[in-house]
Design a protein around this motif. Structure first.
Motif, short mmCIF file in Angstrom:
data_model
loop_
_atom_site.label_atom_id
_atom_site.label_comp_id
_atom_site.label_asym_id
_atom_site.label_seq_id
_atom_site.Cartn_x
_atom_site.Cartn_y
_atom_site.Cartn_z
N GLU A 67 47.76 47.81 31.77
CA GLU A 67 47.67 48.85 32.54
C GLU A 67 48.41 48.07 34.00
O GLU A 67 49.11 48.81 34.83
CB GLU A 67 46.65 49.81 32.76
N LEU A 68 47.82 47.10 34.28
CA LEU A 68 48.05 46.38 35.59
C LEU A 68 48.94 45.08 34.99
O LEU A 68 48.93 44.64 33.92
CB LEU A 68 47.07 45.73 36.34
N PRO A 69 49.89 44.70 35.91
CA PRO A 69 50.78 43.45 35.58
C PRO A 69 49.69 42.25 35.45
O PRO A 69 48.86 42.07 36.02
CB PRO A 69 51.63 43.20 36.63
N GLY A 70 49.99 41.35 34.57
CA GLY A 70 49.08 40.11 34.07
C GLY A 70 49.78 39.05 35.12
O GLY A 70 50.43 39.26 36.11
N MET A 71 49.20 37.73 34.66
CA MET A 71 49.48 36.74 35.68
C MET A 71 50.82 36.28 35.06
O MET A 71 51.48 36.41 34.03
CB MET A 71 48.58 35.49 35.09
N SER A 72 51.62 35.77 36.26
CA SER A 72 52.80 35.04 35.83
C SER A 72 52.84 33.41 36.00
O SER A 72 52.03 33.10 37.09
CB SER A 72 53.92 35.83 37.09
#
Length: 190
Positions: free
Chosen positions: A21-26
């Motif tokens: 639902e939220l962007p993860g780590m890059s």
């Protein structure tokens, strides 16, 4: 998480990141450079989600290991990107390997006590590797690597420090590859 008094908001965000639902780590690829004991050039390829944490941890490893981190570009000029293939001497005839490698486009061919090294330009790496493979030659390793232009001979305490520094850097989670231009005699390495 509640046992260690983690805020409910942090738990909720972690769950949302895990479910998409939220962007993860890059993750970012980065190169760090420095000097080890005896002035040895060290080049590290890293993959990290937090550059600030990584650089602080690597700087700490360097200071404990008798070296220091350098600025970007301080040692990278001492390395060339090359194809690097190692073949065990017991597995192949030297003349046959040299002929196959050079005909396929290898740039250099060297031998030591136990193995042969084939050096190629990055563009020719796959061609040379495939030619050796087609000829039934078993390779101990074949990779694109950063090959030093010159080497620094180390002995005694500096050699021990350098080996410990290399092991500590290779054990770090963010470090993918470590390249250095040291030359330590085999008796000391053991």
């Amino acid at each position: 998480a509640k046992e260690v008094n983690m805020p409910a908001d942090n738990v909720k965000k972690a769950i949302q990141r895990g479910t998409g639902e939220l962007p993860g780590m890059s993750y970012e690829e980065t190169i760090y450079e420095g000097y080890g004991p005896g002035g040895v050039a060290v080049l590290m390829e890293c993959l990290t989600d937090n550059k600030n944490r990584s650089v602080a941890e690597l700087r700490h490893i360097f200071s404990k290991g008798g070296g220091n981190m350098g600025e970007a570009g301080c040692v990278s000029w001492m390395f060339d990107k090359k194809g690097y293939i190692v073949v065990d001497k017991a597995k192949v005839d030297e003349d046959r390997l040299m002929t196959l490698a050079l005909e396929a486009g290898a740039e250099d061919f060297k031998g030591d006590e136990s193995s042969y090294e084939v050096i190629t330009e990055p563009a020719d790496f796959e061609t040379v590797k495939q030619a050796l493979s087609d000829a039934g030659i078993e390779m101990d390793s074949a990779e694109l690597s950063m090959v030093p232009q010159n080497y620094i001979a180390l002995e005694g305490k500096e050699a021990e420090q350098m080996v410990r520094l290399m092991e500590a850097l290779e054990d770090h989670d963010d470090v993918q590859n470590v390249y250095a231009n040291f030359d330590i005699p085999d008796e000391m390495m053991e």
